[in-house]
Design a protein around this motif. Structure first.
Motif, PDB file in Angstrom:
ATOM      1  N   MET A  82      -3.915  21.809  11.165  1.00 25.28           N
ATOM      2  CA  MET A  82      -3.323  20.531  11.550  1.00 25.28           C
ATOM      3  C   MET A  82      -2.753  19.850  10.323  1.00 25.28           C
ATOM      4  N   GLN A  83      -1.631  19.181  10.486  1.00 26.25           N
ATOM      5  CA  GLN A  83      -1.046  18.428   9.385  1.00 26.25           C
ATOM      6  C   GLN A  83      -0.672  17.042   9.891  1.00 26.25           C
ATOM      7  N   THR A  84      -1.357  16.040   9.363  1.00 25.80           N
ATOM      8  CA  THR A  84      -1.124  14.669   9.815  1.00 25.80           C
ATOM      9  C   THR A  84       0.081  14.054   9.103  1.00 25.80           C
ATOM     10  N   VAL A  85       0.662  13.053   9.746  1.00 28.05           N
ATOM     11  CA  VAL A  85       1.809  12.351   9.188  1.00 28.05           C
ATOM     12  C   VAL A  85       1.388  10.939   8.812  1.00 28.05           C
ATOM     13  N   GLN A  86       1.815  10.494   7.637  1.00 33.51           N
ATOM     14  CA  GLN A  86       1.431   9.174   7.131  1.00 33.51           C
ATOM     15  C   GLN A  86       2.660   8.272   7.063  1.00 33.51           C
ATOM     16  N   VAL A  87       2.630   7.179   7.835  1.00 32.74           N
ATOM     17  CA  VAL A  87       3.693   6.172   7.720  1.00 32.74           C
ATOM     18  C   VAL A  87       3.048   4.808   7.531  1.00 32.74           C
ATOM     19  N   ASP A  88       3.814   3.866   7.036  1.00 36.42           N
ATOM     20  CA  ASP A  88       3.335   2.494   6.894  1.00 36.42           C
ATOM     21  C   ASP A  88       3.177   1.923   8.298  1.00 36.42           C
ATOM     22  N   GLN A  89       1.921   1.773   8.739  1.00 33.89           N
ATOM     23  CA  GLN A  89       1.660   1.383  10.119  1.00 33.89           C
ATOM     24  C   GLN A  89       2.229   0.010  10.470  1.00 33.89           C
ATOM     25  N   ALA A  90       2.045  -0.960   9.584  1.00 29.53           N
ATOM     26  CA  ALA A  90       2.530  -2.318   9.863  1.00 29.53           C
ATOM     27  C   ALA A  90       4.055  -2.309  10.034  1.00 29.53           C
ATOM     28  N   ARG A  91       4.733  -1.594   9.148  1.00 23.53           N
ATOM     29  CA  ARG A  91       6.192  -1.510   9.218  1.00 23.53           C
ATOM     30  C   ARG A  91       6.630  -0.769  10.478  1.00 23.53           C
ATOM     31  N   PHE A  92       5.944   0.330  10.789  1.00 20.91           N
ATOM     32  CA  PHE A  92       6.294   1.120  11.973  1.00 20.91           C
ATOM     33  C   PHE A  92       6.191   0.266  13.233  1.00 20.91           C
ATOM     34  N   HIS A  93       5.084  -0.455  13.380  1.00 17.68           N
ATOM     35  CA  HIS A  93       4.882  -1.253  14.590  1.00 17.68           C
ATOM     36  C   HIS A  93       5.833  -2.448  14.645  1.00 17.68           C
ATOM     37  N   GLN A  94       6.163  -2.991  13.489  1.00 15.75           N
ATOM     38  CA  GLN A  94       7.123  -4.099  13.460  1.00 15.75           C
ATOM     39  C   GLN A  94       8.503  -3.612  13.916  1.00 15.75           C
ATOM     40  N   LEU A  95       8.935  -2.483  13.359  1.00 20.08           N
ATOM     41  CA  LEU A  95      10.259  -1.953  13.697  1.00 20.08           C
ATOM     42  C   LEU A  95      10.348  -1.519  15.161  1.00 20.08           C
ATOM     43  N   THR A  96       9.281  -0.901  15.668  1.00 17.22           N
ATOM     44  CA  THR A  96       9.311  -0.460  17.062  1.00 17.22           C
ATOM     45  C   THR A  96       9.154  -1.632  18.029  1.00 17.22           C
ATOM     46  N   ALA A  97       8.591  -2.746  17.544  1.00 18.98           N
ATOM     47  CA  ALA A  97       8.498  -3.947  18.385  1.00 18.98           C
ATOM     48  C   ALA A  97       9.845  -4.660  18.449  1.00 18.98           C
ATOM     49  N   GLU A  98      10.606  -4.573  17.358  1.00 20.48           N
ATOM     50  CA  GLU A  98      11.912  -5.240  17.289  1.00 20.48           C
ATOM     51  C   GLU A  98      12.976  -4.502  18.099  1.00 20.48           C
ATOM     52  N   ASN A  99      12.761  -3.207  18.337  1.00 21.34           N
ATOM     53  CA  ASN A  99      13.714  -2.395  19.093  1.00 21.34           C
ATOM     54  C   ASN A  99      13.098  -2.023  20.444  1.00 21.34           C
ATOM     55  N   PRO A 100      13.853  -2.183  21.540  1.00 23.37           N
ATOM     56  CA  PRO A 100      13.298  -1.823  22.851  1.00 23.37           C
ATOM     57  C   PRO A 100      13.051  -0.322  22.948  1.00 23.37           C
ATOM     58  N   CYS A 101      11.792   0.074  23.047  1.00 28.25           N
ATOM     59  CA  CYS A 101      11.448   1.496  23.097  1.00 28.25           C
ATOM     60  C   CYS A 101      10.014   1.667  23.552  1.00 28.25           C
ATOM     61  N   ASN A 102       9.710   2.875  23.992  1.00 28.98           N
ATOM     62  CA  ASN A 102       8.324   3.251  24.223  1.00 28.98           C
ATOM     63  C   ASN A 102       7.885   4.084  23.024  1.00 28.98           C
ATOM     64  N   VAL A 103       6.615   4.019  22.701  1.00 28.20           N
ATOM     65  CA  VAL A 103       6.079   4.767  21.569  1.00 28.20           C
ATOM     66  C   VAL A 103       4.884   5.583  22.043  1.00 28.20           C
ATOM     67  N   ILE A 104       4.885   6.859  21.689  1.00 29.78           N
ATOM     68  CA  ILE A 104       3.746   7.737  21.984  1.00 29.78           C
ATOM     69  C   ILE A 104       3.224   8.267  20.659  1.00 29.78           C
ATOM     70  N   ILE A 105       1.950   8.053  20.415  1.00 30.41           N
ATOM     71  CA  ILE A 105       1.317   8.522  19.181  1.00 30.41           C
ATOM     72  C   ILE A 105       0.391   9.681  19.534  1.00 30.41           C
ATOM     73  N   HIS A 106       0.721  10.862  19.024  1.00 35.99           N
ATOM     74  CA  HIS A 106      -0.083  12.062  19.272  1.00 35.99           C
ATOM     75  C   HIS A 106      -1.085  12.210  18.130  1.00 35.99           C
ATOM     76  N   THR A 107      -2.346  12.140  18.439  1.00 41.24           N
ATOM     77  CA  THR A 107      -3.385  12.261  17.419  1.00 41.24           C
ATOM     78  C   THR A 107      -4.233  13.507  17.672  1.00 41.24           C
ATOM     79  N   ALA A 108      -5.143  13.769  16.748  1.00 38.75           N
ATOM     80  CA  ALA A 108      -6.019  14.929  16.885  1.00 38.75           C
ATOM     81  C   ALA A 108      -6.962  14.786  18.076  1.00 38.75           C
TER      82      ALA A 108
END
Length: 265
Positions: A82-108
């Motif tokens: 498995m290889q996890t992906v690291q993004v700035d969570q606060a920035r990711f959620h802010q940007l996806t909240a500002e743009n109309p979209c659905n978000v699916i987070i696939h975790t282990a």
């Protein structure tokens, strides 16, 4: 064509639009396996909605899931890699909240989503496991992210470009996906080829999506489906028929099975 391994995408390749495996595709795969070829599924899906089809075909090979972020054992289902992906969570959620979209987070340990949709309901039906969380993802407690799916309903290259420093971006016609840098179906294929001592030149990959481009470029023979985009077809050595017309089986029957029959004779 000396082929020892075939890597097959699922959606738009193996499966019909109604998520079924045609009898012709099934027979073609069984013929390959009976000739001693190792057949692998390589998909963007998570394990729970890959395994039922793997079992239906009767494969005993590891499964490449989530665009190469996870490889699962054929028997136990446990993640071999498995290889996890690291993004700035606060920035990711802010940007996806500002743009109309659905978000699916696939975790282990399962999927977390902003809202459910027809695809997620299908996943729940096939995998028998509902999302672990539906709602405001800023309030969700998740870890070990393998893939982010951002569904905007349209091509969103300017939006996805905002994440290119943090992750590998795969642009789709209805949004984009994020995995860790240098993760792809091809990266997982390389790992499996090494484990089975098979040369890339002895491998075939068949797919239709932007997440298939790397594997089509780097295996010995890359095959694009007739329903693939121009960009995907350009990366391939062959273009076969549409997935609704058994394009997968058509390529296997036409180019892979005759060579084995001639060897047997």
């Amino acid at each position: 064509m000396n082929v020892r391994a075939v890597f097959i995408d699922m959606d738009g390749t193996l499966l019909t639009a109604s998520n079924d495996i045609s009898s012709r595709n099934m027979e073609a795969i069984h013929s390959l396996v009976n000739q001693g070829v190792k057949v692998f599924l390589a998909t963007g899906r998570h394990y729970e909605v890959t395994a039922p089809y793997h079992k239906e075909i009767g494969l005993r090979s590891p499964m490449i899931c989530l665009n190469g972020a996870a490889i699962h054992d054929a028997v136990t289902g446990k993640a071999m890699h498995m290889q996890t992906v690291q993004v700035d969570q606060a920035r990711f959620h802010q940007l996806t909240a500002e743009n109309p979209c659905n978000v699916i987070i696939h975790t282990a340990d399962g999927i977390y989503c902003k809202e459910t949709n027809e695809e997620i309901e299908y996943w729940t039906q096939v995998g028998n496991i509902p999302p672990r969380y539906i709602g405001d993802l800023r309030q969700a407690n998740y870890q070990d992210v393998l893939k982010y799916s951002v569904l905007t309903g349209e091509p969103s290259p300017k939006f996805s470009a905002l994440f290119k420093k943090e992750a590998e971006v795969i642009d789709w016609s209805n949004g984009f996906e994020l995995v860790a840098h240098n993760v792809s179906k091809w990266s997982a294929i390389k790992r499996l080829l090494h484990a089975f001592r098979i040369s890339p030149n002895e491998a075939v990959a068949i797919g239709d999506g932007p997440n298939d481009i790397q594997m089509l470029l780097h295996v010995g023979t890359g095959v694009a489906m007739g329903n693939a985009s121009k960009e995907v077809k350009a990366a391939a050595d062959f273009v076969t028929g549409h997935h609704e017309q058994d394009g997968l089986a058509d390529f296997i029957e036409r180019y892979l099975l005759p060579s084995y029959k001639s060897i047997v004779i």
